[in-house]
Design an enzyme around this catalytic site. Structure first.
Site, PDB file in Angstrom:
ATOM      1  N   SER A   6      31.875  -3.459   2.841  1.00 22.95           N
ATOM      2  CA  SER A   6      31.763  -3.105   1.508  1.00 22.95           C
ATOM      3  C   SER A   6      31.847  -1.488   1.363  1.00 22.95           C
ATOM      4  CB  SER A   6      30.354  -3.705   0.655  1.00 22.95           C
ATOM      5  OG  SER A   6      30.397  -5.075   0.721  1.00 22.95           O
TER       6      SER A   6
ATOM      7  N   ARG B 196      41.033 -17.321  -7.163  1.00 22.73           N
ATOM      8  CA  ARG B 196      40.016 -16.399  -7.638  1.00 22.73           C
ATOM      9  C   ARG B 196      40.119 -15.713  -8.780  1.00 22.73           C
ATOM     10  NH1 ARG B 196      37.639 -13.229  -2.431  1.00 22.73           N
ATOM     11  NH2 ARG B 196      35.772 -13.237  -3.603  1.00 22.73           N
TER      12      ARG B 196
ATOM     13  N   SER C 293      31.376 -11.850 -10.834  1.00 24.62           N
ATOM     14  CA  SER C 293      31.380 -11.036  -9.917  1.00 24.62           C
ATOM     15  C   SER C 293      31.305  -9.433 -10.120  1.00 24.62           C
ATOM     16  CB  SER C 293      32.746 -10.986  -9.227  1.00 24.62           C
ATOM     17  OG  SER C 293      32.863 -10.051  -8.180  1.00 24.62           O
TER      18      SER C 293
ATOM     19  N   GLU D   1      26.036 -13.136  -0.567  1.00 27.62           N
ATOM     20  CA  GLU D   1      26.847 -13.328   0.648  1.00 27.62           C
ATOM     21  C   GLU D   1      26.204 -13.708   1.577  1.00 27.62           C
ATOM     22  OE1 GLU D   1      26.724  -8.690   1.290  1.00 27.62           O
ATOM     23  OE2 GLU D   1      27.001  -9.496  -0.671  1.00 27.62           O
TER      24      GLU D   1
ATOM     25  N   HIS E 264      34.052 -17.562  -4.884  1.00 25.13           N
ATOM     26  CA  HIS E 264      33.991 -16.551  -3.879  1.00 25.13           C
ATOM     27  C   HIS E 264      35.686 -17.306  -2.985  1.00 25.13           C
ATOM     28  CE1 HIS E 264      30.426 -14.156  -3.229  1.00 25.13           C
ATOM     29  NE2 HIS E 264      30.838 -14.381  -4.444  1.00 25.13           N
TER      30      HIS E 264
ATOM     31  N   LYS F  77      37.712 -11.486   9.097  1.00 23.67           N
ATOM     32  CA  LYS F  77      37.800 -10.769   7.701  1.00 23.67           C
ATOM     33  C   LYS F  77      36.933  -9.740   7.599  1.00 23.67           C
ATOM     34  CE  LYS F  77      36.552 -11.945   3.042  1.00 23.67           C
ATOM     35  NZ  LYS F  77      37.528 -11.461   2.279  1.00 23.67           N
TER      36      LYS F  77
END
Length: 425
Positions: free
Chosen positions: A26, A126, A167, A311, A338, A408
């Protein structure tokens, strides 16, 4: 062709390890984008190397940023930036990276031509309409509300109302580029509460550190004044959310895991692990230069609102499935959108292994039952894969589908997991 299966290691002795985590995804992707928009050369140090981060660097190069990687390792790189005019005419692949699909389109609206976007098949499902509708309201053109789509400027900025209940990235995506809009931007959230608010606080803090004027004094309203984004030499923190499965290993096995470099102050939602794991029975202690989690081998169920750190849900669910009492997790309806529908996926996989879980309107209920081995599907979702690894520590015969999806955010999760368990020197 089905994805390969990874036999999740089962252990019978306490795990005792120090786990060094790579940089925060992030923070990395915010820092990279801000460096590309800055008013001069700068650096982003200890930036994560992972699929999401590599997709961001490729996108920024497509938009004209000159970037050179130095001091590269498989997990990190120092990126040296020379920003330039935002260039149009390119195509950007977003993979499954929410930070790329939602942070980059506002920057692309500054370009001198069209920029097209597409991603993995699952990415086309998404939610994207919120950010694309907002860009239209601010002057840009977007030809669709889901991937694939094309963005074309000019974007002038101004005021826009959005429903960011799906989100927090919808807000952060607009704020990150807003100082480069002619009129800046005022974003008003209208709708149910915004999830993952610490991520918006992270965005605001990183903008202010670069001299951008941000007013967030009113709830659900963010104002960014037009102006330069100052070049900096920035160092990325470790990814605290990625500590979750490793700390969980200490709890499941009655061992102790230390993560070095845990910051004293941070906007990362992963810092909430300190409180959540303590509520579930762990002993959580700050040690010189890091954080230690020590387990007793017994895990207590929890009633928790995870809206601010959704998360962490897959790891908390894995622990809840191994606990000695029921758990209820709330405030996480948005994670149905997600990488996969995480609520449905978690219920399916816990049930597949003999557990008892069900969805609620905004979360999950988990009632512990004896689990058995079987395939734990990852749904191309890195946090689902690591949740399967946690369960496998106690339950023999768990095989995680497509463990490589963890790239990822973690370049080599299987190696890190094996090293933690003492299988590698």
């Amino acid at each position: 062709m089905s994805a390969p299966l990874w036999p999740a290691p089962t252990v019978t002795a306490p795990v005792t390890a120090t786990v060094r985590l790579p940089g925060s995804k992030s923070v990395t992707n915010r820092a990279l984008l801000l460096a590309a928009l800055a008013d001069g050369p700068g650096a982003v140090r200890l930036a994560l190397r992972s699929r999401d981060a590599d997709l961001m660097t490729a996108a920024l190069r497509t938009l004209g940023a000159e970037m050179t990687a130095v001091d590269e390792t498989p997990e990190s790189a120092d990126w040296l930036f020379t920003p330039g005019p935002v260039a149009g005419g390119g195509h950007i692949e977003v993979g499954l990276a929410g930070t790329v699909m939602r942070f980059v389109p506002p920057m692309a609206a500054l370009a001198d031509g069209e920029v097209s976007f597409d991603g993995d098949p699952a990415a086309r499902k998404r939610p994207m309409g919120t950010i694309l509708s907002a860009l239209r309201a601010l002057g840009a053109h977007a030809d669709a509300d889901t991937l694939p789509f094309t963005i074309r400027g000019p974007v002038t900025g101004g005021e826009v109302s959005v429903d960011a209940s799906g989100s927090s990235q919808f807000v952060s995506g607009l704020l990150l580029t807003a100082a480069r809009f002619e009129k800046g931007v005022t974003v008003r959230h209208v709708g149910p509460p915004v999830p993952s608010m610490p991520h918006i606080e992270m965005t605001v803090q990183m903008l202010r550190a670069r001299g951008v004027e941000v007013d967030d004094s009113e709830p659900d309203i963010w104002r960014v004044a037009p102006g330069p984004i100052a070049a900096t030499d920035f160092t990325v923190e470790p990814d605290l959310s990625n500590a979750a499965p490793f700390f969980a290993a200490a709890m499941v096995t009655g061992g102790a895991v230390t993560v070095p470099g845990w910051p004293l102050e941070t906007t990362q939602p992963g810092d909430l692990l300190r409180h959540l794991l303590a509520e579930m029975g762990a002993e959580v202690t700050r040690v010189p230069g890091g954080l230690e989690v020590r387990g007793s081998g017994t895990i207590t169920g929890i009633d928790a609102d995870l809206r601010a750190a959704s998360e962490l849900t897959p790891t908390i669910v894995a622990l809840a499935a191994l606990a000695d009492s029921p758990s209820r997790l709330r405030g996480i309806a948005h994670i149905r959108g997600h990488e996969t529908d995480r609520l449905a996926a978690l219920v399916t996989e816990i049930t597949r292994l003999g557990g008892d879980a069900n969805e609620t309107e905004d979360g999950l209920e988990i009632r512990p039952r004896p689990l058995h081995g079987g395939v734990f599907h990852s749904y191309e979702d890195h946090r689902m894969a690591t949740a399967g690894a946690v369960i496998g520590l106690r339950v023999p015969g768990v095989e995680v589908e497509d463990i490589a999806t963890t790239r990822k955010t973690l370049p080599d999760f299987p190696r890190m997991w094996a090293h933690m368990l003492g299988d590698m020197s």
